[in-house]
Design a protein around this motif. Sequence first.
Motif, PDB file in Angstrom:
ATOM      1  N   TYR A   1       6.631 -23.006  12.177  1.00 49.13           N
ATOM      2  CA  TYR A   1       5.522 -22.647  13.682  1.00 49.13           C
ATOM      3  C   TYR A   1       5.857 -21.130  13.682  1.00 49.13           C
ATOM      4  N   CYS A   2       7.433 -21.187  13.596  1.00 50.79           N
ATOM      5  CA  CYS A   2       7.473 -19.709  13.844  1.00 50.79           C
ATOM      6  C   CYS A   2       6.954 -18.591  12.914  1.00 50.79           C
ATOM      7  N   ALA A   3       6.414 -18.782  12.133  1.00 47.65           N
ATOM      8  CA  ALA A   3       4.674 -18.019  11.599  1.00 47.65           C
ATOM      9  C   ALA A   3       4.094 -18.171  12.399  1.00 47.65           C
ATOM     10  N   THR A   4       3.263 -18.977  12.936  1.00 54.29           N
ATOM     11  CA  THR A   4       2.298 -18.213  13.436  1.00 54.29           C
ATOM     12  C   THR A   4       2.605 -18.246  14.769  1.00 54.29           C
ATOM     13  N   LYS A   5       3.704 -18.060  15.467  1.00 54.33           N
ATOM     14  CA  LYS A   5       3.699 -17.324  16.904  1.00 54.33           C
ATOM     15  C   LYS A   5       4.214 -16.298  16.756  1.00 54.33           C
ATOM     16  N   PHE A   6       4.982 -15.781  15.017  1.00 53.10           N
ATOM     17  CA  PHE A   6       4.742 -14.037  15.438  1.00 53.10           C
ATOM     18  C   PHE A   6       3.788 -13.397  14.532  1.00 53.10           C
ATOM     19  N   ALA A   7       2.896 -14.616  14.148  1.00 56.02           N
ATOM     20  CA  ALA A   7       1.242 -13.755  14.192  1.00 56.02           C
ATOM     21  C   ALA A   7       0.789 -13.088  15.143  1.00 56.02           C
ATOM     22  N   VAL A   8       0.906 -14.318  16.571  1.00 57.75           N
ATOM     23  CA  VAL A   8       0.554 -14.322  17.796  1.00 57.75           C
ATOM     24  C   VAL A   8       1.116 -13.236  18.561  1.00 57.75           C
ATOM     25  N   HIS A   9       1.787 -12.387  17.928  1.00 60.14           N
ATOM     26  CA  HIS A   9       2.806 -10.606  18.682  1.00 60.14           C
ATOM     27  C   HIS A   9       2.202 -10.249  17.879  1.00 60.14           C
ATOM     28  N   GLY A  10       1.690 -10.171  16.412  1.00 62.47           N
ATOM     29  CA  GLY A  10       1.274  -8.719  16.187  1.00 62.47           C
ATOM     30  C   GLY A  10       0.304  -9.320  16.281  1.00 62.47           C
ATOM     31  N   PHE A  11      -0.304  -9.959  16.342  1.00 63.65           N
ATOM     32  CA  PHE A  11      -2.243  -9.673  16.332  1.00 63.65           C
ATOM     33  C   PHE A  11      -2.503  -8.814  17.801  1.00 63.65           C
ATOM     34  N   SER A  12      -1.962  -9.185  18.553  1.00 62.81           N
ATOM     35  CA  SER A  12      -1.689  -9.233  20.130  1.00 62.81           C
ATOM     36  C   SER A  12      -1.294  -7.864  20.443  1.00 62.81           C
ATOM     37  N   GLU A  13      -0.168  -7.604  20.035  1.00 63.21           N
ATOM     38  CA  GLU A  13       0.488  -5.471  20.010  1.00 63.21           C
ATOM     39  C   GLU A  13      -1.041  -5.004  19.406  1.00 63.21           C
ATOM     40  N   SER A  14      -1.519  -4.706  18.434  1.00 61.93           N
ATOM     41  CA  SER A  14      -2.678  -4.490  18.044  1.00 61.93           C
ATOM     42  C   SER A  14      -3.269  -4.591  18.655  1.00 61.93           C
ATOM     43  N   LEU A  15      -4.036  -5.282  19.560  1.00 65.12           N
ATOM     44  CA  LEU A  15      -5.308  -5.750  20.258  1.00 65.12           C
ATOM     45  C   LEU A  15      -5.171  -5.153  21.202  1.00 65.12           C
ATOM     46  N   ALA A  16      -3.608  -5.341  21.440  1.00 67.29           N
ATOM     47  CA  ALA A  16      -3.395  -4.392  23.588  1.00 67.29           C
ATOM     48  C   ALA A  16      -4.099  -2.667  22.896  1.00 67.29           C
ATOM     49  N   ALA A  17      -3.446  -1.997  22.019  1.00 66.91           N
ATOM     50  CA  ALA A  17      -3.890  -1.045  21.719  1.00 66.91           C
ATOM     51  C   ALA A  17      -5.362  -0.789  21.295  1.00 66.91           C
ATOM     52  N   GLU A  18      -6.528  -1.689  20.797  1.00 69.24           N
ATOM     53  CA  GLU A  18      -7.347  -1.389  20.240  1.00 69.24           C
ATOM     54  C   GLU A  18      -8.730  -2.027  21.464  1.00 69.24           C
ATOM     55  N   VAL A  19      -7.584  -2.620  22.764  1.00 74.49           N
ATOM     56  CA  VAL A  19      -8.552  -2.828  23.814  1.00 74.49           C
ATOM     57  C   VAL A  19      -8.325  -2.118  24.918  1.00 74.49           C
ATOM     58  N   LYS A  20      -7.396  -1.701  25.260  1.00 74.93           N
ATOM     59  CA  LYS A  20      -7.117  -0.640  26.328  1.00 74.93           C
ATOM     60  C   LYS A  20      -7.799   0.692  27.256  1.00 74.93           C
ATOM     61  N   PRO A  21      -8.961   1.286  25.618  1.00 73.68           N
ATOM     62  CA  PRO A  21      -9.374   2.194  26.471  1.00 73.68           C
ATOM     63  C   PRO A  21     -11.078   2.091  26.715  1.00 73.68           C
ATOM     64  N   PHE A  22     -11.073   0.434  27.189  1.00 79.15           N
ATOM     65  CA  PHE A  22     -11.611  -0.824  27.709  1.00 79.15           C
ATOM     66  C   PHE A  22     -11.730  -1.193  29.287  1.00 79.15           C
ATOM     67  N   GLY A  23     -10.068  -0.820  29.676  1.00 72.22           N
ATOM     68  CA  GLY A  23      -9.879  -1.175  31.142  1.00 72.22           C
ATOM     69  C   GLY A  23      -9.343  -2.417  30.639  1.00 72.22           C
TER      70      GLY A  23
END
Length: 280
Positions: free
Chosen positions: A150-172
Amino acid sequence: MKKKIWFITGASKGLGLILIKTLLKKGYAVAATSRSVSELQKAIGEKNDNFLPLEVDLTDESSVEEAINQTAAYFGNIDVIVNNAGYGLTGALEELTDAEARQNFEINVFGSLNVIRTAMPLLRKQKSGHIFNIASIGGFSGAFPGFGIYCATKFAVHGFSESLAAEVKPFGIHVTIVSPGYFRTSFLEASSLGVPQNPIQEYQNVREIQDTHQNSINGIQQGDPEKAAREMIAVAGQEQPPLHLFLGQDAYDLAEAKIALIKADLEKMHATATATAFDV
């Protein structure tokens, strides 16, 4: 100001259900997904034109795509997405089967990715949006025996979300990772907490943790889910919302303990661990 349109997964119980009820009371438009529309409608109660219940299989991309398209057609657009669907899983890493582990990842990780992948063209086109990914303090601190997968799944959420935030920032588009502590919802009940099919007797510490969560913590959690819902709504209204949203004093305490541990390890190994470059 026009109120934002919300799309929420895993909405028939727990924090998702509380969030929907709070939003509807405040006059927001909400599309919500569940594996059963009838359960969702029953949980919400009276009919509301601002509420669109959707039966969705989050592991099926076509099902997710249909739900996103229905929401956009019904309300005109989508402003806020909440990837809330997920379930807990207890069990030592040794005793959980490959199938049990993969299924937890299917819902907790890949279900959210299916929603994000499907919704992003719409959000990019309108150059706005806010994605809340519901993780857990167990996705920041893994010091929970018996909750490794369960922790591994939620660590994954943290990881991809941080990358996602950087990827979508240029789109507002904003991204917020929500890491709750213990809130008084149905999360620790049998319908939301999986247990190992083949428990190994020697893992007494894991059985004790499992029993504590099911029979001692459940029902007396200090976190008020209505206050958590109101905090998320407030964050959605901020011009510059946080990437990390820890909810609950217990979540803050565990996060600070993890940060202190990392700092201590960094300092302990600094001299030798940083002396690993090629000699010039």
